[in-house]
Design a protein around this motif. Structure first.
Motif, PDB file in Angstrom:
ATOM      1  N   LEU A  21       0.830  -1.208   0.000  1.00 17.35           N
ATOM      2  CA  LEU A  21       0.000   0.000   0.000  1.00 17.35           C
ATOM      3  C   LEU A  21       0.864   1.257   0.000  1.00 17.35           C
ATOM      4  O   LEU A  21       0.557   2.225  -0.704  1.00 17.35           O
ATOM      5  N   ARG A  22       1.941   1.232   0.789  1.00 16.43           N
ATOM      6  CA  ARG A  22       2.820   2.406   0.868  1.00 16.43           C
ATOM      7  C   ARG A  22       3.540   2.682  -0.453  1.00 16.43           C
ATOM      8  O   ARG A  22       3.854   3.824  -0.756  1.00 16.43           O
ATOM      9  N   THR A  23       3.822   1.648  -1.200  1.00 16.12           N
ATOM     10  CA  THR A  23       4.602   1.826  -2.438  1.00 16.12           C
ATOM     11  C   THR A  23       3.692   1.826  -3.653  1.00 16.12           C
ATOM     12  O   THR A  23       3.297   2.881  -4.142  1.00 16.12           O
ATOM     13  N   THR A  24       3.338   0.660  -4.147  1.00 15.65           N
ATOM     14  CA  THR A  24       2.553   0.585  -5.389  1.00 15.65           C
ATOM     15  C   THR A  24       1.163   1.182  -5.228  1.00 15.65           C
ATOM     16  O   THR A  24       0.656   1.829  -6.145  1.00 15.65           O
ATOM     17  N   GLY A  25       0.531   0.981  -4.078  1.00 16.54           N
ATOM     18  CA  GLY A  25      -0.808   1.530  -3.872  1.00 16.54           C
ATOM     19  C   GLY A  25      -0.831   3.043  -3.966  1.00 16.54           C
ATOM     20  O   GLY A  25      -1.656   3.632  -4.671  1.00 16.54           O
ATOM     21  N   ARG A  26       0.084   3.683  -3.260  1.00 15.61           N
ATOM     22  CA  ARG A  26       0.151   5.149  -3.311  1.00 15.61           C
ATOM     23  C   ARG A  26       0.499   5.647  -4.709  1.00 15.61           C
ATOM     24  O   ARG A  26      -0.050   6.639  -5.177  1.00 15.61           O
ATOM     25  N   ASP A  41     -12.359  20.794 -15.097  1.00 16.23           N
ATOM     26  CA  ASP A  41     -12.972  21.360 -13.895  1.00 16.23           C
ATOM     27  C   ASP A  41     -13.131  20.304 -12.794  1.00 16.23           C
ATOM     28  O   ASP A  41     -13.889  19.349 -12.940  1.00 16.23           O
ATOM     29  N   LEU A  42     -12.425  20.479 -11.670  1.00 16.42           N
ATOM     30  CA  LEU A  42     -12.449  19.493 -10.584  1.00 16.42           C
ATOM     31  C   LEU A  42     -13.790  19.446  -9.857  1.00 16.42           C
ATOM     32  O   LEU A  42     -14.142  18.423  -9.278  1.00 16.42           O
ATOM     33  N   SER A  43     -14.558  20.534  -9.901  1.00  8.58           N
ATOM     34  CA  SER A  43     -15.838  20.556  -9.183  1.00  8.58           C
ATOM     35  C   SER A  43     -16.870  19.618  -9.824  1.00  8.58           C
ATOM     36  O   SER A  43     -17.817  19.211  -9.158  1.00  8.58           O
ATOM     37  N   GLU A  44     -16.704  19.301 -11.101  1.00 13.06           N
ATOM     38  CA  GLU A  44     -17.650  18.403 -11.778  1.00 13.06           C
ATOM     39  C   GLU A  44     -16.947  17.163 -12.324  1.00 13.06           C
ATOM     40  O   GLU A  44     -17.422  16.537 -13.269  1.00 13.06           O
ATOM     41  N   ASN A  45     -15.839  16.798 -11.725  1.00  8.78           N
ATOM     42  CA  ASN A  45     -15.007  15.725 -12.238  1.00  8.78           C
ATOM     43  C   ASN A  45     -15.173  14.476 -11.364  1.00  8.78           C
ATOM     44  O   ASN A  45     -14.539  14.342 -10.320  1.00  8.78           O
ATOM     45  N   SER A  46     -16.031  13.540 -11.800  1.00  7.38           N
ATOM     46  CA  SER A  46     -16.300  12.344 -10.997  1.00  7.38           C
ATOM     47  C   SER A  46     -15.076  11.431 -10.902  1.00  7.38           C
ATOM     48  O   SER A  46     -14.882  10.761  -9.891  1.00  7.38           O
ATOM     49  N   GLU A  47     -14.238  11.403 -11.938  1.00  6.26           N
ATOM     50  CA  GLU A  47     -13.021  10.592 -11.895  1.00  6.26           C
ATOM     51  C   GLU A  47     -12.082  11.091 -10.798  1.00  6.26           C
ATOM     52  O   GLU A  47     -11.480  10.313 -10.078  1.00  6.26           O
ATOM     53  N   TYR A  48     -11.979  12.411 -10.682  1.00 10.62           N
ATOM     54  CA  TYR A  48     -11.137  13.006  -9.651  1.00 10.62           C
ATOM     55  C   TYR A  48     -11.693  12.680  -8.268  1.00 10.62           C
ATOM     56  O   TYR A  48     -10.950  12.280  -7.365  1.00 10.62           O
ATOM     57  N   ASP A  49     -13.012  12.841  -8.103  1.00 13.42           N
ATOM     58  CA  ASP A  49     -13.649  12.535  -6.812  1.00 13.42           C
ATOM     59  C   ASP A  49     -13.421  11.080  -6.429  1.00 13.42           C
ATOM     60  O   ASP A  49     -13.117  10.778  -5.268  1.00 13.42           O
ATOM     61  N   GLU A  50     -13.559  10.185  -7.392  1.00 12.39           N
ATOM     62  CA  GLU A  50     -13.362   8.759  -7.133  1.00 12.39           C
ATOM     63  C   GLU A  50     -11.911   8.471  -6.750  1.00 12.39           C
ATOM     64  O   GLU A  50     -11.644   7.708  -5.814  1.00 12.39           O
ATOM     65  N   ALA A  51     -10.981   9.073  -7.448  1.00 10.79           N
ATOM     66  CA  ALA A  51      -9.559   8.866  -7.154  1.00 10.79           C
ATOM     67  C   ALA A  51      -9.209   9.397  -5.762  1.00 10.79           C
ATOM     68  O   ALA A  51      -8.460   8.751  -5.012  1.00 10.79           O
ATOM     69  N   LYS A  52      -9.748  10.557  -5.396  1.00 11.49           N
ATOM     70  CA  LYS A  52      -9.496  11.108  -4.055  1.00 11.49           C
ATOM     71  C   LYS A  52     -10.129  10.223  -2.981  1.00 11.49           C
ATOM     72  O   LYS A  52      -9.556  10.040  -1.905  1.00 11.49           O
ATOM     73  N   ASN A  53     -11.296   9.656  -3.274  1.00 10.91           N
ATOM     74  CA  ASN A  53     -11.935   8.741  -2.328  1.00 10.91           C
ATOM     75  C   ASN A  53     -11.085   7.477  -2.167  1.00 10.91           C
ATOM     76  O   ASN A  53     -10.891   6.990  -1.044  1.00 10.91           O
ATOM     77  N   ASP A  54     -10.589   6.938  -3.272  1.00  9.94           N
ATOM     78  CA  ASP A  54      -9.702   5.772  -3.216  1.00  9.94           C
ATOM     79  C   ASP A  54      -8.477   6.071  -2.361  1.00  9.94           C
ATOM     80  O   ASP A  54      -8.032   5.235  -1.571  1.00  9.94           O
ATOM     81  N   GLN A  55      -7.941   7.265  -2.521  1.00 13.73           N
ATOM     82  CA  GLN A  55      -6.772   7.668  -1.752  1.00 13.73           C
ATOM     83  C   GLN A  55      -7.094   7.703  -0.254  1.00 13.73           C
ATOM     84  O   GLN A  55      -6.318   7.214   0.569  1.00 13.73           O
ATOM     85  N   ALA A  56      -8.246   8.259   0.106  1.00  7.22           N
ATOM     86  CA  ALA A  56      -8.640   8.347   1.511  1.00  7.22           C
ATOM     87  C   ALA A  56      -8.823   6.965   2.124  1.00  7.22           C
ATOM     88  O   ALA A  56      -8.389   6.701   3.254  1.00  7.22           O
ATOM     89  N   VAL A  57      -9.458   6.058   1.380  1.00  5.10           N
ATOM     90  CA  VAL A  57      -9.668   4.691   1.867  1.00  5.10           C
ATOM     91  C   VAL A  57      -8.324   4.000   2.079  1.00  5.10           C
ATOM     92  O   VAL A  57      -8.090   3.341   3.098  1.00  5.10           O
ATOM     93  N   MET A  58      -7.424   4.149   1.119  1.00  7.59           N
ATOM     94  CA  MET A  58      -6.117   3.509   1.216  1.00  7.59           C
ATOM     95  C   MET A  58      -5.312   4.080   2.384  1.00  7.59           C
ATOM     96  O   MET A  58      -4.699   3.332   3.142  1.00  7.59           O
ATOM     97  N   GLU A  59      -5.320   5.371   2.560  1.00 10.21           N
ATOM     98  CA  GLU A  59      -4.572   5.992   3.663  1.00 10.21           C
ATOM     99  C   GLU A  59      -5.150   5.566   5.014  1.00 10.21           C
ATOM    100  O   GLU A  59      -4.405   5.377   5.978  1.00 10.21           O
ATOM    101  N   ALA A  60      -6.464   5.390   5.087  1.00 11.47           N
ATOM    102  CA  ALA A  60      -7.078   4.908   6.322  1.00 11.47           C
ATOM    103  C   ALA A  60      -6.626   3.474   6.621  1.00 11.47           C
ATOM    104  O   ALA A  60      -6.337   3.133   7.776  1.00 11.47           O
TER     105      ALA A  60
END
Length: 156
Positions: A21-26, A41-60
C-alpha cells in the motif's frame, strides 16, 4: 489497544500488505489523481472525486495497519500450548449433535482469511474454545440455537 497475538506468518502477511500500500498503492492512486486532473474542472469531475476517495480509503487502511502492527505480539510454535486451546492452536472438534469432526486453526482476527480452515479468536466458536482442554464440551450461541462441541485434539 490490547496486545494482539499473531503468528509470524500472519504478521508477515500484514507487513507485506502495508508495504504494498505504501509503495505501489500510493503510486497507483497518485497516477489516477494526476490523470483525473487532466479532465478539467475538478468541481464536476467524478473521476477526480473517485480517485481522491480511493486515496482516503487507502490511507485509512495504512493508518489502521500501522496501529495494529504496533501492538502485535508474535507467538512461535513453541509458545502454543497443546494442553489448552489458545491462539495458534490446531483444534479437532466434534459437533455433538451431528457427529461431524472438524479441524481448525485458531488465529487472531487480523489473520482471518488465510489458507486452510481457520477461525478467529473473536468468533463465537473461537471464543468458546479458548482456554478449554481435550475432552471438554463447549457450548456456542449460534443464530439457530446452542451448538455443542467436544474438543478431541489440540496441536500446533
Amino acid at each position: 489497544m490490547d496486545k494482539i497475538l499473531m503468528t509470524q506468518e500472519g504478521f508477515d502477511k500484514l507487513q507485506q500488505e502495508l508495504n504494498e500500500l505504501r509503495t505501489t498503492g500510493r503510486a497507483e492512486v497518485s497516477e489516477k489523481i494526476r490523470v483525473a486532473r487532466g479532465f478539467g474542472d475538478l468541481s464536476e469531475n467524478s473521476e477526480y472525486d473517485e480517485a481522491k476517495n480511493d486515496q482516503a480509503v487507502m490511507e485509512a487502511r495504512i493508518a489502521q495497519l500501522e496501529e495494529q502492527l504496533k501492538h502485535v505480539e508474535i507467538i512461535g510454535a513453541e509458545d502454543i500450548a497443546t494442553d489448552m486451546v489458545s491462539v495458534g492452536s490446531v483444534v479437532k472438534i466434534l459437533d455433538i449433535e451431528y457427529g461431524d469432526e472438524m479441524t481448525y486453526r485458531i488465529v487472531s482476527s487480523l489473520e482471518s482469511g488465510g489458507e486452510g480452515e481457520t477461525i478467529t479468536d473473536k468468533s463465537p466458536v473461537g471464543q468458546a474454545l479458548l482456554g478449554h482442554r481435550v475432552g471438554e464440551v463447549v457450548d456456542v450461541e449460534a443464530p439457530a440455537g446452542v451448538v455443542s462441541f467436544k474438543i478431541l485434539e489440540i496441536g500446533r
